[in-house]
Design a protein around this motif. Structure first.
Motif, short mmCIF file in Angstrom:
data_model
loop_
_atom_site.label_atom_id
_atom_site.label_comp_id
_atom_site.label_asym_id
_atom_site.label_seq_id
_atom_site.Cartn_x
_atom_site.Cartn_y
_atom_site.Cartn_z
N ASP A 185 17.16 43.01 -0.84
CA ASP A 185 18.26 43.47 -0.13
C ASP A 185 19.29 42.18 0.30
OD1 ASP A 185 17.14 46.04 -0.35
OD2 ASP A 185 15.89 45.59 1.38
N PHE A 186 19.13 41.07 0.00
CA PHE A 186 20.08 40.11 0.63
C PHE A 186 20.86 39.44 -0.39
CE2 PHE A 186 21.03 35.76 1.65
CZ PHE A 186 21.38 35.78 2.88
N PRO A 187 22.33 39.81 -0.26
CA PRO A 187 23.34 39.43 -1.35
C PRO A 187 23.40 38.12 -1.84
CG PRO A 187 24.13 40.77 0.08
CD PRO A 187 22.78 40.58 0.91
N ILE A 188 23.51 37.91 -3.02
CA ILE A 188 23.56 36.35 -3.16
C ILE A 188 24.78 35.35 -2.70
CG2 ILE A 188 24.59 36.56 -5.65
CD1 ILE A 188 21.87 34.05 -4.38
N ARG A 189 25.87 36.38 -2.40
CA ARG A 189 27.27 35.80 -1.78
C ARG A 189 27.10 35.42 -0.45
NH1 ARG A 189 27.78 41.39 -1.20
NH2 ARG A 189 28.99 41.76 -3.01
N GLN A 190 26.03 35.85 0.25
CA GLN A 190 25.63 35.26 1.44
C GLN A 190 24.96 34.09 1.70
OE1 GLN A 190 24.11 38.54 3.90
NE2 GLN A 190 25.68 39.69 3.54
N VAL A 191 24.58 33.64 0.45
CA VAL A 191 23.84 32.00 0.32
C VAL A 191 24.86 31.15 0.66
CG1 VAL A 191 22.41 30.70 -1.16
CG2 VAL A 191 22.06 33.10 -0.99
N PRO A 192 24.59 30.23 1.63
CA PRO A 192 25.55 29.31 1.77
C PRO A 192 25.39 28.12 0.68
CG PRO A 192 24.31 29.54 3.80
CD PRO A 192 23.67 30.51 2.63
N ILE A 244 15.81 31.01 1.84
CA ILE A 244 14.67 31.56 2.23
C ILE A 244 13.88 30.98 3.10
CG2 ILE A 244 12.16 31.76 1.05
CD1 ILE A 244 13.89 31.83 -1.96
N LYS A 245 13.75 29.57 3.39
CA LYS A 245 13.26 29.11 4.46
C LYS A 245 13.92 29.65 5.73
CE LYS A 245 14.02 24.51 5.86
NZ LYS A 245 14.28 24.54 7.31
N ASN A 246 15.21 29.55 5.90
CA ASN A 246 15.65 29.89 6.99
C ASN A 246 15.77 31.31 7.53
OD1 ASN A 246 16.03 27.27 7.51
ND2 ASN A 246 18.26 26.99 6.42
N LYS A 247 15.95 32.40 6.39
CA LYS A 247 16.00 33.68 6.80
C LYS A 247 14.80 34.48 6.75
CE LYS A 247 20.94 34.36 6.68
NZ LYS A 247 21.48 34.96 7.83
N PHE A 248 13.94 34.00 5.83
CA PHE A 248 12.83 35.07 5.40
C PHE A 248 11.43 34.42 5.74
CE2 PHE A 248 16.38 35.72 2.52
CZ PHE A 248 16.83 37.00 2.72
N ILE A 297 23.51 27.90 -11.35
CA ILE A 297 23.79 28.97 -12.24
C ILE A 297 25.41 29.34 -11.54
CG2 ILE A 297 22.87 30.88 -11.17
CD1 ILE A 297 22.39 32.25 -13.81
N PRO A 298 26.46 29.36 -12.56
CA PRO A 298 27.85 29.90 -11.95
C PRO A 298 27.61 31.35 -11.40
CG PRO A 298 27.78 29.28 -14.39
CD PRO A 298 26.22 29.27 -14.18
N LEU A 299 28.68 31.33 -10.35
CA LEU A 299 28.47 32.86 -9.54
C LEU A 299 29.89 33.35 -9.62
CD1 LEU A 299 27.42 34.54 -7.15
CD2 LEU A 299 28.39 32.78 -5.58
N GLU A 303 19.15 25.89 -7.15
CA GLU A 303 17.69 25.91 -6.46
C GLU A 303 17.63 25.49 -4.89
OE1 GLU A 303 15.44 23.64 -9.40
OE2 GLU A 303 14.70 25.60 -10.15
N GLY A 304 18.41 24.20 -4.82
CA GLY A 304 18.14 24.05 -3.34
C GLY A 304 18.98 25.26 -2.20
N ASP A 305 20.12 25.74 -2.55
CA ASP A 305 20.68 26.65 -1.78
C ASP A 305 19.67 27.68 -1.42
OD1 ASP A 305 23.22 25.26 -2.13
OD2 ASP A 305 23.70 26.41 -3.91
N LEU A 306 18.98 28.26 -2.74
CA LEU A 306 18.19 29.35 -2.51
C LEU A 306 16.81 29.06 -1.72
CD1 LEU A 306 18.18 30.54 -6.23
CD2 LEU A 306 19.36 31.42 -4.12
#
Length: 147
Positions: free
Chosen positions: A72-79, A59-63, A37-39, A52-55
């Motif tokens: 509370d996790f802003p999407i802009r912080q997703v690599p 999720i695996k690495n942070k939560f 999806i465009p950001l 989906e892979g980014d998400l």
């Protein structure tokens, strides 16, 4: 040929803003059955594409795989592992086709970098198929052959 012929305008495209939470993004992608999806920024600038892979990686690495923390996790912080390159509204058709060969959809931006819509690879392929079919039909009718 003008690339606007292929454009799906912003008003008909689902996208997310960079201040959406991870959870909001997941829910929007799930609801629309999207894999990417465009950001955009709130000012309308194209930032990138979330997949989906980014998400899944964040999720695996942070939560601990809990959606409560994801609120509370802003999407802009997703690599983002992949960057869907946008094209300018004034690009030529060759540049559009080159970009579409590497991406399922091509974001289109105006001269100020503002997102105005997308062009899907499906729309380009459908156009090319129609042209090929029309060309084949006219060759057959010119030779007197029938289908």
């Amino acid at each position: 040929m003008n690339i606007l012929f292929f454009l799906t305008p912003k008003s008909e495209v689902e996208y997310i803003y960079d201040d959406f939470s991870l959870r909001q993004t997941l829910e929007k992608m799930e609801h629309h059955h999207y894999t990417a999806i465009p950001l955009l920024s709130r000012s309308g600038s194209y930032i990138g594409t979330i997949t989906e892979g980014d998400l899944l990686r964040v999720i695996k690495n942070k939560f601990s795989l809990t959606l409560h923390e994801a609120e509370d996790f802003p999407i802009r912080q997703v690599p983002r592992r992949w960057h869907n390159n946008p094209v300018n509204i004034n690009c030529d058709i060759e540049d559009l086709f080159q970009t579409a060969m590497r991406q399922n959809f091509v974001p289109v931006v105006d001269d100020n970098g503002k997102f105005i819509g997308i062009i899907t690879r499906k729309d380009i392929l459908s156009y090319c198929f129609r042209k090929l079919t029309e060309s084949d039909s006219s060759e057959l009718s010119d030779s007197g052959d029938t289908l």
